[in-house]
Design an enzyme around this catalytic site. Structure first.
Site, PDB file in Angstrom:
ATOM      1  CB  THR A 133      -0.896  -0.008   1.260  1.00  0.00           C
ATOM      2  OG1 THR A 133      -1.518   1.264   1.403  1.00  0.00           O
ATOM      3  CG2 THR A 133      -0.097  -0.281   2.535  1.00  0.00           C
ATOM      4  CG  ASP A 134      -1.219   4.928  -1.031  1.00  0.00           C
ATOM      5  OD1 ASP A 134      -1.754   4.319  -0.082  1.00  0.00           O
ATOM      6  OD2 ASP A 134      -1.846   5.727  -1.762  1.00  0.00           O
ATOM      7  CD  GLU A 135      -3.533   3.287   4.205  1.00  0.00           C
ATOM      8  OE1 GLU A 135      -3.463   3.322   5.445  1.00  0.00           O
ATOM      9  OE2 GLU A 135      -4.569   3.029   3.592  1.00  0.00           O
ATOM     10  CE1 TYR A 159      -3.227  -2.806   5.588  1.00  0.00           C
ATOM     11  CE2 TYR A 159      -3.292  -0.464   5.086  1.00  0.00           C
ATOM     12  CZ  TYR A 159      -3.273  -1.777   4.657  1.00  0.00           C
ATOM     13  OH  TYR A 159      -3.281  -2.059   3.314  1.00  0.00           O
ATOM     14  CE  LYS A 163       0.189  -4.697   2.857  1.00  0.00           C
ATOM     15  NZ  LYS A 163      -0.226  -6.055   2.351  1.00  0.00           N
TER      16      LYS A 163
HETATM   17  P1  NAD Z   1      -9.445  -7.634   2.143  1.00  0.00           P
HETATM   18  O1  NAD Z   1      -9.410  -7.320   3.591  1.00  0.00           O
HETATM   19  O2  NAD Z   1     -10.703  -7.368   1.371  1.00  0.00           O
HETATM   20  O3  NAD Z   1      -9.077  -9.167   1.894  1.00  0.00           O
HETATM   21  C1  NAD Z   1      -8.018  -9.795   2.567  1.00  0.00           C
HETATM   22  C2  NAD Z   1      -8.174 -11.297   2.401  1.00  0.00           C
HETATM   23  O4  NAD Z   1      -7.076 -11.923   3.077  1.00  0.00           O
HETATM   24  C3  NAD Z   1      -9.479 -11.860   3.003  1.00  0.00           C
HETATM   25  O5  NAD Z   1     -10.109 -12.725   2.087  1.00  0.00           O
HETATM   26  C4  NAD Z   1      -8.988 -12.619   4.229  1.00  0.00           C
HETATM   27  O6  NAD Z   1      -9.798 -13.756   4.527  1.00  0.00           O
HETATM   28  C5  NAD Z   1      -7.595 -13.034   3.812  1.00  0.00           C
HETATM   29  N1  NAD Z   1      -6.716 -13.277   4.964  1.00  0.00           N
HETATM   30  C6  NAD Z   1      -6.564 -12.492   6.073  1.00  0.00           C
HETATM   31  N2  NAD Z   1      -5.700 -13.073   6.919  1.00  0.00           N
HETATM   32  C7  NAD Z   1      -5.269 -14.221   6.351  1.00  0.00           C
HETATM   33  C8  NAD Z   1      -4.364 -15.243   6.735  1.00  0.00           C
HETATM   34  N3  NAD Z   1      -3.715 -15.194   7.894  1.00  0.00           N
HETATM   35  N4  NAD Z   1      -4.148 -16.274   5.888  1.00  0.00           N
HETATM   36  C9  NAD Z   1      -4.812 -16.337   4.696  1.00  0.00           C
HETATM   37  N5  NAD Z   1      -5.711 -15.409   4.284  1.00  0.00           N
HETATM   38  C10 NAD Z   1      -5.924 -14.353   5.106  1.00  0.00           C
HETATM   39  O7  NAD Z   1      -8.217  -6.828   1.515  1.00  0.00           O
HETATM   40  P2  NAD Z   1      -8.068  -6.182   0.070  1.00  0.00           P
HETATM   41  O8  NAD Z   1      -8.651  -4.820   0.094  1.00  0.00           O
HETATM   42  O9  NAD Z   1      -8.512  -7.160  -0.957  1.00  0.00           O
HETATM   43  O10 NAD Z   1      -6.490  -6.011   0.009  1.00  0.00           O
HETATM   44  C11 NAD Z   1      -5.656  -7.016  -0.572  1.00  0.00           C
HETATM   45  C12 NAD Z   1      -4.204  -6.576  -0.427  1.00  0.00           C
HETATM   46  O11 NAD Z   1      -4.022  -5.305  -1.047  1.00  0.00           O
HETATM   47  C13 NAD Z   1      -3.761  -6.401   1.030  1.00  0.00           C
HETATM   48  O12 NAD Z   1      -2.457  -6.884   1.154  1.00  0.00           O
HETATM   49  C14 NAD Z   1      -3.808  -4.903   1.246  1.00  0.00           C
HETATM   50  O13 NAD Z   1      -2.869  -4.498   2.223  1.00  0.00           O
HETATM   51  C15 NAD Z   1      -3.443  -4.389  -0.140  1.00  0.00           C
HETATM   52  N6  NAD Z   1      -3.980  -3.064  -0.446  1.00  0.00           N
HETATM   53  C16 NAD Z   1      -5.340  -2.831  -0.454  1.00  0.00           C
HETATM   54  C17 NAD Z   1      -5.815  -1.569  -0.770  1.00  0.00           C
HETATM   55  C18 NAD Z   1      -7.292  -1.262  -0.838  1.00  0.00           C
HETATM   56  O14 NAD Z   1      -7.667  -0.103  -1.093  1.00  0.00           O
HETATM   57  N7  NAD Z   1      -8.176  -2.231  -0.649  1.00  0.00           N
HETATM   58  C19 NAD Z   1      -4.925  -0.524  -1.050  1.00  0.00           C
HETATM   59  C20 NAD Z   1      -3.559  -0.798  -1.002  1.00  0.00           C
HETATM   60  C21 NAD Z   1      -3.095  -2.071  -0.722  1.00  0.00           C
HETATM   61  P1  TYD Z   2     -10.798   3.684   4.216  1.00  0.00           P
HETATM   62  O1  TYD Z   2     -11.739   3.236   3.156  1.00  0.00           O
HETATM   63  O2  TYD Z   2     -10.910   3.089   5.575  1.00  0.00           O
HETATM   64  O3  TYD Z   2      -9.326   3.525   3.611  1.00  0.00           O
HETATM   65  P2  TYD Z   2      -7.897   4.067   4.188  1.00  0.00           P
HETATM   66  O4  TYD Z   2      -8.053   4.443   5.608  1.00  0.00           O
HETATM   67  O5  TYD Z   2      -7.046   2.856   4.004  1.00  0.00           O
HETATM   68  O6  TYD Z   2      -7.507   5.209   3.305  1.00  0.00           O
HETATM   69  O7  TYD Z   2     -10.953   5.272   4.381  1.00  0.00           O
HETATM   70  C1  TYD Z   2     -10.767   6.158   3.277  1.00  0.00           C
HETATM   71  C2  TYD Z   2     -10.885   7.574   3.816  1.00  0.00           C
HETATM   72  O8  TYD Z   2     -12.229   7.776   4.272  1.00  0.00           O
HETATM   73  C3  TYD Z   2      -9.989   7.853   5.002  1.00  0.00           C
HETATM   74  O9  TYD Z   2      -9.544   9.215   4.921  1.00  0.00           O
HETATM   75  C4  TYD Z   2     -10.917   7.711   6.210  1.00  0.00           C
HETATM   76  C5  TYD Z   2     -12.248   8.149   5.660  1.00  0.00           C
HETATM   77  N1  TYD Z   2     -13.447   7.502   6.268  1.00  0.00           N
HETATM   78  C6  TYD Z   2     -14.502   8.304   6.757  1.00  0.00           C
HETATM   79  O10 TYD Z   2     -14.439   9.559   6.702  1.00  0.00           O
HETATM   80  N2  TYD Z   2     -15.593   7.691   7.300  1.00  0.00           N
HETATM   81  C7  TYD Z   2     -15.692   6.329   7.392  1.00  0.00           C
HETATM   82  O11 TYD Z   2     -16.714   5.831   7.931  1.00  0.00           O
HETATM   83  C8  TYD Z   2     -14.616   5.531   6.861  1.00  0.00           C
HETATM   84  C9  TYD Z   2     -14.677   4.026   6.933  1.00  0.00           C
HETATM   85  C10 TYD Z   2     -13.524   6.165   6.304  1.00  0.00           C
END
Ligand code: NAD
Ligand code: TYD
Length: 370
Positions: A133-135, A159, A163
């Site tokens: 992630t960019d975080e 988180y 990462k």
């Molecule tokens: P998500 O939370 O929707 O899905 C995560 C999946 O991992 C789930 O199906 C969960 O059951 C599985 N999981 C959790 N713990 C596990 C374990 N110990 N063993 C096996 N499986 C396990 O997450 P996502 O949004 O699909 O994100 C996927 C990846 O992308 C993550 O690594 C996340 O850090 C990264 N990412 C996501 C975003 C975003 O905006 N969603 C942005 C940047 C990076």
């Molecule tokens: P989120 O979807 O949790 O992603 P991330 O924290 O990984 O960026 O949140 C996106 C943005 O929205 C973040 O600035 C927090 C804000 N947010 C709210 O304002 N209200 C909410 O209920 C949630 C879940 C997020």
């Protein structure tokens, strides 16, 4: 032909990646390992599992014995590692699972892959993609240049710290053991199958149910929104053609503050209700059902601790080296996403009716309106 291990394939991005991979590379064999935590949903994979188009294994990436067996059985030549705990608010509430899965789980998976590829003499032919992630780069000021692959690591939430640790482990495996790994750091994804705890689906579903739309703080926080389909295209390109040991940033080129994102969602819902009279009968509690904008539901609530102000991605390395560029405009992407949730009510009702309710009480119960 490759045999790919996709970890976290039942999560939001994982499910989208499975479908994208099958469409782009139908000759490849896919094996999904997922612990099926609260964040997983198997519904979209069920037809593929039943038809033996993919293999699904319910399992934890911390389970070294399971992973060793899977590598021996399937002889993976590619790993796309997405399994993680992914929600910042949950990491603030209870960070432990984040360290267990994101740090130790990644280590266990790296070691299983390295041991197998070394033992079979296949290290040079294999690739391990770590999805991050960019975080990890921390927070930008309003006028700062976007994150590049050389930006320093400054994680602010448990988180992001977990990462960041996993990224460092991957990097160390490349430098120390010659692990054929690549890292991607992407911005906030949105699109089909995203869990309702995240900003965009949460706001859509709350609006449909006539509940307040809780914007943290003053809503000026900025994210760079990336449609999940563009992200998955980039992931397939990076794993196939990226340079080993390199990091690639993936962004959407759509920086928006949270107020604007929620406003766009409200406008898209208002338009959908105006165009389709049946929606008012399906969602009578939504303000749009009685001709009033969903914007009436917007509510500013107390902020997230350590809330990063802005994320922005400079994706010129990905575009320059691999020719990948997100082509999904945000207004169009939000419109399609709103319609996806309107068309998949059963999908999100299943999730929101269960243990998720307890999380909503926990995360929003203490927040006061500001
Ligand atoms: P998500 O939370 O929707 O899905 C995560 C999946 O991992 C789930 O199906 C969960 O059951 C599985 N999981 C959790 N713990 C596990 C374990 N110990 N063993 C096996 N499986 C396990 O997450 P996502 O949004 O699909 O994100 C996927 C990846 O992308 C993550 O690594 C996340 O850090 C990264 N990412 C996501 C975003 C975003 O905006 N969603 C942005 C940047 C990076
Ligand atoms: P989120 O979807 O949790 O992603 P991330 O924290 O990984 O960026 O949140 C996106 C943005 O929205 C973040 O600035 C927090 C804000 N947010 C709210 O304002 N209200 C909410 O209920 C949630 C879940 C997020």
């Amino acid at each position: 032909m490759h045999t790919i291990l996709i970890t976290g394939g039942a999560g939001f991005i994982g499910q989208n990646l499975v479908h994208a991979w099958r469409a782009a590379r139908p000759q490849d064999r896919l094996v999904v390992v997922d612990a099926v935590t609260y964040a997983a949903n198997l519904r979209s994979l069920e037809p593929l599992i039943a038809g033996r188009d993919i293999t699904f294994v319910k399992g934890d990436i911390n389970d070294a014995v399971l992973l060793r067996g899977l590598f021996e059985e399937h002889r993976f030549t590619r790993v796309a590692h997405l399994a993680a705990e992914s929600h910042v608010d949950r990491s603030i509430d209870d960070p432990e699972a984040f360290l267990q899965t994101n740090v130790l789980g990644t280590f266990t998976l790296l070691k299983a892959a390295l041991d197998h590829w070394r033992a079979t003499g296949t290290l040079e032919r294999c690739r391990f993609l770590h999805v991050s992630t960019d975080e990890v780069y921390g927070s930008l000021g309003s006028d700062d240049p976007a994150f590049t692959e050389n930006s320093p690591y400054r994680p602010n939430s448990p988180y992001a710290a977990s990462k960041a640790s996993s990224d460092h482990l991957v990097r160390s495996f490349v430098a120390t053991y010659g692990m054929p790994a690549l890292i991607t750091n992407c911005s906030n994804n949105y699109g089909p199958y995203q869990h309702p705890e995240k900003l965009i689906p949460l706001m859509i579903i709350h609006a449909l149910e006539g509940k307040p739309l809780p914007i943290y703080g003053d809503g000026s926080n900025v994210r760079d929104w990336l449609h999940v389909s563009a992200h998955c295209d980039a992931l397939i390109n990076v794993i196939e053609r990226g340079r080993i040991g390199e990091t690639y940033n993936i962004g959407g080129g759509n920086e928006r503050n949270n107020r604007d994102v929620v406003g766009l969602i409200c406008d898209a819902l208002d338009r959908a209700f105006a165009a389709d009279a049946k929606l008012a009968a399906r969602f009578p509690a939504c303000t749009a059902a009685s001709g009033k904008s969903c914007r009436a539901l917007i509510s500013f609530v107390s902020d997230r601790p350590g809330h990063d102000h802005r994320y922005a991605i400079n994706a010129s390395k990905l575009e320059g080296e691999l020719g990948c560029r997100s082509d999904v405009g945000f207004d169009d992407g939000i419109g399609r996403t709103v319609h996806w949730y309107l068309d998949h009510e059963e999908w999100w009702r299943d999730i929101t009716s269960g243990a998720y309710k307890a999380w909503i009480d926990k995360n929003y119960g203490f927040r006061i309106a500001v």
